[in-house]
Design a protein around this motif. Structure first.
Motif, short mmCIF file in Angstrom:
data_model
loop_
_atom_site.label_atom_id
_atom_site.label_comp_id
_atom_site.label_asym_id
_atom_site.label_seq_id
_atom_site.Cartn_x
_atom_site.Cartn_y
_atom_site.Cartn_z
N SER A 172 1.02 -0.85 -0.09
CA SER A 172 0.07 -0.26 -0.08
C SER A 172 0.90 1.06 -0.20
O SER A 172 0.09 2.42 0.33
CB SER A 172 -0.58 -0.38 1.33
OG SER A 172 -0.03 -0.10 2.03
N ASP A 173 2.25 1.03 0.46
CA ASP A 173 2.98 1.94 0.17
C ASP A 173 3.09 2.79 1.50
O ASP A 173 3.19 4.51 1.22
CB ASP A 173 2.92 3.21 -0.96
CG ASP A 173 4.48 3.57 -1.47
OD1 ASP A 173 5.34 3.42 -0.34
OD2 ASP A 173 4.54 4.93 -1.75
N ARG A 174 2.24 2.99 2.68
CA ARG A 174 1.49 3.39 3.60
C ARG A 174 2.05 2.94 4.75
O ARG A 174 2.74 2.32 5.05
CB ARG A 174 0.33 3.84 4.06
CG ARG A 174 -0.82 4.54 4.81
CD ARG A 174 -2.01 3.56 5.12
NE ARG A 174 -2.94 4.69 6.51
CZ ARG A 174 -2.63 4.30 7.47
NH1 ARG A 174 -2.03 3.56 8.12
NH2 ARG A 174 -2.57 5.08 8.24
N SER A 175 2.39 4.08 5.67
CA SER A 175 3.16 3.76 7.26
C SER A 175 2.36 3.09 7.83
O SER A 175 1.22 4.04 8.17
CB SER A 175 3.72 4.43 7.13
OG SER A 175 3.53 6.35 7.43
N THR A 176 2.80 2.68 8.64
CA THR A 176 1.67 2.38 9.46
C THR A 176 2.78 1.60 10.95
O THR A 176 3.51 1.35 10.75
CB THR A 176 0.51 1.37 9.65
OG1 THR A 176 -0.06 0.90 10.46
CG2 THR A 176 1.79 -0.48 9.33
N ALA A 177 2.21 1.69 12.19
CA ALA A 177 3.37 0.93 13.88
C ALA A 177 3.33 -0.10 13.23
O ALA A 177 2.47 -1.19 12.50
CB ALA A 177 2.13 0.96 14.82
N LEU A 178 4.32 -1.09 13.81
CA LEU A 178 5.24 -1.80 13.36
C LEU A 178 4.59 -2.99 14.56
O LEU A 178 3.50 -2.25 16.21
CB LEU A 178 6.62 -1.95 14.48
CG LEU A 178 7.61 -1.45 13.45
CD1 LEU A 178 9.00 -1.40 14.19
CD2 LEU A 178 7.80 -3.00 12.30
N GLY A 179 4.28 -3.92 14.26
CA GLY A 179 3.52 -4.58 15.24
C GLY A 179 2.29 -5.08 15.07
O GLY A 179 1.62 -6.32 15.04
N GLY A 180 1.49 -3.91 14.10
CA GLY A 180 0.19 -4.36 14.10
C GLY A 180 -0.89 -4.38 14.27
O GLY A 180 -1.41 -4.29 16.27
N HIS A 181 -1.62 -5.17 14.49
CA HIS A 181 -2.51 -5.53 14.86
C HIS A 181 -2.40 -6.43 16.41
O HIS A 181 -2.63 -6.25 18.15
CB HIS A 181 -3.74 -6.95 14.73
CG HIS A 181 -4.85 -7.37 15.42
ND1 HIS A 181 -6.47 -6.73 15.61
CD2 HIS A 181 -5.22 -8.73 16.07
CE1 HIS A 181 -6.64 -7.16 16.60
NE2 HIS A 181 -5.99 -8.43 16.45
N THR A 182 -1.54 -7.05 16.39
CA THR A 182 -0.74 -7.72 18.04
C THR A 182 -0.62 -6.66 19.23
O THR A 182 -1.06 -6.74 20.22
CB THR A 182 0.97 -8.61 17.35
OG1 THR A 182 0.58 -9.22 16.17
CG2 THR A 182 0.88 -9.15 18.48
#
Length: 238
Positions: A172-182
């Motif tokens: 998606s070329d979008r930055s998101t938080a490491l770890g995601g849902h976890t």
């Protein structure tokens, strides 16, 4: 006793419906230089300035000069000194991932005496390890650290703040938080920080147990701490 612990930044406190919730974990994430460490340090020193004790687990290499700057701002015009605040701030330094794990477990020893635990950051060493070892197991261990801190928050009615880094999803070329849902699952509140032109920061609420996501707040990092940006313009935030 207040239901919340102040971050020392009024706009962020308002965004969080009063500050960091007791009995819960607040995740603050964003790219490098977004202000994550400054927010965590501001919250810890705000606790110290109020006469209480905070535990700061440092994996990033905390700047003593920056801590003194914010503490000086907190004590200006009061009868407190920087040493007074430093005496109510417990700093646990972790130089590698194993030391981080140990420091998080050892937080239980201080839980009776502190109002806030800051873990800055939860994922810095994870990012270094994931290419060399079993990244999945390391992430699960980080999640166990967060749930341990959550259990302390619930048992001792204290607040927990942990900072997190970002990665860019190649699809998606979008930055998101490491770890995601976890990691998001165990976070009662999630705030994303971004830096814009002129040194302005924007905090976006992405998760909260009492407010809808999407609300934002603006602030600026100064020598004395974090302040609102009432004079911020849309152009300066692009």
């Amino acid at each position: 006793m207040s239901d919340h612990v102040s971050t020392g930044c009024d706009p962020v406190d308002e965004l969080l419906d009063g500050g960091l919730e007791r009995g819960a974990v607040t995740q603050v994430y964003g790219p490098s230089a977004a202000g994550k460490t400054n927010l965590g340090l501001s919250a810890a020193l705000e606790v110290a300035a109020s006469g209480d004790v905070a535990l700061y687990i440092d994996t990033e290499g905390l700047s003593a000069d920056r801590m003194e700057q914010i503490a000086t701002g907190r004590t200006s015009g009061t009868d407190q000194t920087v040493d007074d605040l430093a005496g109510r701030l417990i700093v646990s330094e972790a130089l590698d991932y194993d030391e981080q794990s140990e420091a998080v477990q050892d937080a239980a020893e201080f839980a009776d005496e502190v109002e806030l635990i800051v873990l800055d950051s939860a994922t810095g060493f994870y990012r270094l390890r994931r290419d060399d070892e079993d990244g999945g197991e390391t992430l699960r261990d980080v999640a166990r650290q967060i749930t341990h801190l959550l259990s302390l928050a619930r048992k001792h009615d204290l607040a927990v703040l942990f900072t997190n880094q970002v990665f860019t999803d190649p699809d998606s070329d979008r930055s998101t938080a490491l770890g995601g849902h976890t990691l998001n699952h165990w976070s009662g509140a999630i705030v994303r920080l971004e830096r814009f032109r002129g040194g302005n920061r924007r905090a976006t609420l992405e998760k909260h147990r009492a407010k809808p996501a999407g609300e934002t707040a603006q602030f600026r990092i100064t020598d004395a701490g974090l302040v609102g940006t009432d004079d911020a313009t849309p152009e300066s935030l692009r």
